[in-house]
Write an enzyme that holds these catalytic residues in place. Structure first.
Site, PDB file in Angstrom:
ATOM      1  N   HIS A 122       1.013  -1.317   0.017  1.00  0.00           N
ATOM      2  CA  HIS A 122      -0.021   0.033   0.139  1.00  0.00           C
ATOM      3  C   HIS A 122       0.958   1.238   0.014  1.00  0.00           C
ATOM      4  CE1 HIS A 122      -2.393  -2.783   2.440  1.00  0.00           C
ATOM      5  NE2 HIS A 122      -3.533  -2.353   1.827  1.00  0.00           N
ATOM      6  N   GLU A 253     -10.874  -6.539  -4.607  1.00  0.00           N
ATOM      7  CA  GLU A 253     -10.751  -7.323  -3.815  1.00  0.00           C
ATOM      8  C   GLU A 253     -12.115  -7.564  -2.805  1.00  0.00           C
ATOM      9  OE1 GLU A 253      -7.126  -7.763  -1.750  1.00  0.00           O
ATOM     10  OE2 GLU A 253      -7.999  -8.768  -0.020  1.00  0.00           O
ATOM     11  N   GLU A 289      -9.403 -13.345  -1.841  1.00  0.00           N
ATOM     12  CA  GLU A 289      -8.788 -13.713  -0.819  1.00  0.00           C
ATOM     13  C   GLU A 289      -9.689 -14.626   0.050  1.00  0.00           C
ATOM     14  OE1 GLU A 289      -6.771 -10.780   1.509  1.00  0.00           O
ATOM     15  OE2 GLU A 289      -7.182 -11.718   3.530  1.00  0.00           O
ATOM     16  N   HIS A 292     -11.559 -14.121   3.147  1.00  0.00           N
ATOM     17  CA  HIS A 292     -12.459 -13.098   3.169  1.00  0.00           C
ATOM     18  C   HIS A 292     -13.764 -14.280   2.467  1.00  0.00           C
ATOM     19  CE1 HIS A 292      -9.882  -9.328   2.160  1.00  0.00           C
ATOM     20  NE2 HIS A 292      -9.637  -9.907   3.188  1.00  0.00           N
ATOM     21  N   ASP A 317      -5.226 -13.419  -3.201  1.00  0.00           N
ATOM     22  CA  ASP A 317      -4.225 -13.187  -1.702  1.00  0.00           C
ATOM     23  C   ASP A 317      -4.209 -14.396  -1.244  1.00  0.00           C
ATOM     24  OD1 ASP A 317      -3.757 -10.495  -2.283  1.00  0.00           O
ATOM     25  OD2 ASP A 317      -5.012  -9.711  -0.724  1.00  0.00           O
ATOM     26  N   ASP A 328     -10.951 -12.230  10.025  1.00  0.00           N
ATOM     27  CA  ASP A 328      -9.719 -12.287   8.781  1.00  0.00           C
ATOM     28  C   ASP A 328      -8.517 -12.406   9.810  1.00  0.00           C
ATOM     29  OD1 ASP A 328      -8.659 -12.037   6.448  1.00  0.00           O
ATOM     30  OD2 ASP A 328      -8.808  -9.807   6.202  1.00  0.00           O
ATOM     31  N   ASP A 330      -5.679 -13.935   8.662  1.00  0.00           N
ATOM     32  CA  ASP A 330      -4.747 -13.724   7.750  1.00  0.00           C
ATOM     33  C   ASP A 330      -3.368 -14.757   7.886  1.00  0.00           C
ATOM     34  OD1 ASP A 330      -5.798 -11.763   5.941  1.00  0.00           O
ATOM     35  OD2 ASP A 330      -5.054 -10.185   7.265  1.00  0.00           O
TER      36      ASP A 330
HETATM   37  C1  XLS Z   1      -7.632  -6.758   4.123  1.00  0.00           C
HETATM   38  C2  XLS Z   1      -7.178  -6.845   2.837  1.00  0.00           C
HETATM   39  C3  XLS Z   1      -6.064  -6.202   2.716  1.00  0.00           C
HETATM   40  C4  XLS Z   1      -5.938  -5.846   0.835  1.00  0.00           C
HETATM   41  C5  XLS Z   1      -5.193  -4.718   0.381  1.00  0.00           C
HETATM   42  O1  XLS Z   1      -8.455  -7.546   4.694  1.00  0.00           O
HETATM   43  O2  XLS Z   1      -7.005  -8.290   2.604  1.00  0.00           O
HETATM   44  O3  XLS Z   1      -4.957  -6.500   3.113  1.00  0.00           O
HETATM   45  O4  XLS Z   1      -5.568  -7.135   0.492  1.00  0.00           O
HETATM   46  O5  XLS Z   1      -5.499  -3.479   0.870  1.00  0.00           O
HETATM   47 NI    NI Z   2      -5.952  -9.009   0.989  1.00  0.00          NI
HETATM   48 NI    NI Z   3      -7.784  -9.640   4.239  1.00  0.00          NI
END
Ligand code: XLS
Ligand code: NI
Ligand code: NI
Length: 457
Positions: A122, A253, A289, A292, A317, A328, A330
């Site tokens: 970013h 996304e 992603e 998500h 992602d 989330d 991640d």
């Molecule tokens: C957040 C998103 C973010 C995007 C990029 O949940 O996954 O990381 O990938 O802004």
């Molecule tokens: Ni993401």
């Molecule tokens: Ni995310």
């Protein structure tokens, strides 16, 4: 629930211990492919062999791995209950340009040693904001010059760039969907610069994740007006992208919620409908992603399958959530069955380029060692390499595809073919059932497919 969010940084202030000119990851060299390594050796690839050819392309070409800068170099491990735990020796926790440059250099050493060819960021990950747009953009320019130099030195390329349109307090009620037109303008100005730096760095894509584009309450929200604004915002993006000759793929996304109660880019089908409604579907694809997707209440690979089905899967992602948690998290994707199902789609659609598999993942806040940064990425890359090998075999043998094809074979000729061509009518259907009687139920055989899949993974 009260928050114990860290207001003080005192706990990590003492961790800075970087000697200028030294390696950021001493003792870790370039990660090697060692297929015969023992299970105890987690600092090598056991399955990912970048130059090995599978289905006519190298593993590296199919998988197009990318490291994300935000989690891996800006993540601190802080959570609503605890202070940062991931205090990197090169990071003095300040907002100085000097610190930003050190971080970026550490990043490129990491990408190179890991052996990935791409990174993502970013705008606000790489450069501190200034007091106004002019100084903010100057900071960004200075960091982009360094990034360009490091890209050239290492050969690492930019998979995609994105603008952080969700962290700054002014974006609390949305960026392009903010009820205040001045905030819309601020977001648009930020994206204008974002597209310029993406072009300069040769980004292969540009992502929009609408973290604040949604609502917390319908009582204060004009949904249709906000969506119109978002559509208009993206039209401006397309115009400017074409004007400056930025050739990267634009991507949206999807994510259904978090941070907002509801986000407009709910899931793949919602985003595709939005893009078609605003006549943007030729200019955008989707960055999916899976974490998500799970939040939207779907199975891991659902949105990847749906987006690909509509020719809209642009990038992934590559992460995962914890099925027992509703947010989330991640996490690094370590499940071979999931990666197999994802790579199968990638192979079936002929690849992801110009997209790739971006590790939008963070090590757990308990995983505090520097080597955990490597171990996590290596493990995830190996997971996808295993997925690639398994998916290759699944497609090669064709057992599952043949079974699916057979399942739909009534549409290959006669009445079914007429239905698919859109040449049939309700009257004809009635006539068919009148003369043939009610059809017999046919088994869906889910368990057969599940156990067949298990033979490959
Ligand atoms: C957040 C998103 C973010 C995007 C990029 O949940 O996954 O990381 O990938 O802004
Ligand atoms: Ni993401
Ligand atoms: Ni995310």
């Amino acid at each position: 629930m009260s928050s114990f969010a860290p207001a003080s940084k005192s706990s990590e202030a003492s961790s800075f211990a970087y000697e200028s000119g030294k390696e950021f990851f001493p003792g870790i060299g370039e990660i090697q492919y060692k297929p015969d390594s023992p299970a105890s050796d987690v600092l090598c690839f056991k399955y990912y062999n970048p130059q090995e050819v599978v289905r006519g392309r190298t593993m590296e070409e199919w998988l197009r791995f990318s490291v994300c800068f935000w989690h891996t170099f800006r993540g601190t491990g802080a959570d609503p209950f605890g202070y940062p735990t991931l205090c990197r020796p090169w990071d003095d926790q300040s907002d100085s340009m000097e610190n930003a440059k050190r971080r970026l250099r550490a990043g490129f050493e990491f990408f190179k040693k890991l052996g990935v060819k791409y990174w993502c960021f970013h705008d606000r990950d790489i450069a501190p904001m200034g007091a106004d747009l002019k100084t903010t953009n100057q900071n960004l320019d200075e960091m982009v010059d360094l990034a360009l130099q490091l890209q050239k030195e290492t050969g690492v390329k930019l998979l995609w760039a994105t603008c952080n349109l969700f962290a700054h307090p002014v974006y609390a009620c949305g960026a392009s969907t903010n009820p205040d037109a001045a905030v819309f303008a601020m977001a648009a100005a930020q994206v204008k610069k974002g597209l310029e730096i993406a072009k300069k760095l040769g980004a292969e894509g540009f992502v929009f994740w609408g973290g604040r584009e949604g609502y917390q309450s319908l009582l204060n929200t004009d949904v249709k007006r906000e969506l119109n604004h978002m559509g208009g915002f993206f039209k401006m993006v397309v115009q400017y992208k074409n004007k400056i000759g930025f050739n990267g793929q634009l991507l949206i996304e999807p994510k259904p919620k978090e941070p907002m109660k509801h986000q407009y880019d709910y899931d793949a089908q919602t985003v595709i409908a939005f893009l078609k409604t605003y006549n943007l579907d030729k200019d955008f694809k989707l960055n999916i992603e899976p974490n998500h997707t799970s939040l939207a209440g779907h199975g891991y690979e659902h949105d990847i399958v749906v987006a690909s089905g509509y020719g809209m899967l642009g990038s992934i992602d590559a992460n995962t959530g914890s099925p027992d948690l509703g947010w989330d998290t991640d996490q690094f994707p370590m499940d071979v069955k999931n990666s197999t199902l994802v790579v199968k789609v990638i192979l079936e659609q002929g690849g992801l380029a110009p997209g790739g598999l971006n590790f939008d993942c963070k090590v757990r806040r308990e995983s505090t060692a520097l080597e955990d940064m490597f171990i996590s990425h290596i493990g995830a890359m190996d997971t996808f390499a295993r997925g690639l090998r398994a998916a290759d075999k699944i497609l090669d043998e064709g057992v599952m595809a043949d079974a699916v094809k057979e399942r739909y074979s009534s549409y290959d000729s006669g009445l079914g073919a007429k239905i698919e061509k859109g040449e049939a009518s309700l009257e004809e259907m009635e006539e068919f059932i009148m003369s043939n009687g009610f059809p017999q139920p046919v088994s869906g055989q889910q368990e057969k497919y599940e156990s067949t899949l298990n033979r490959y993974v």
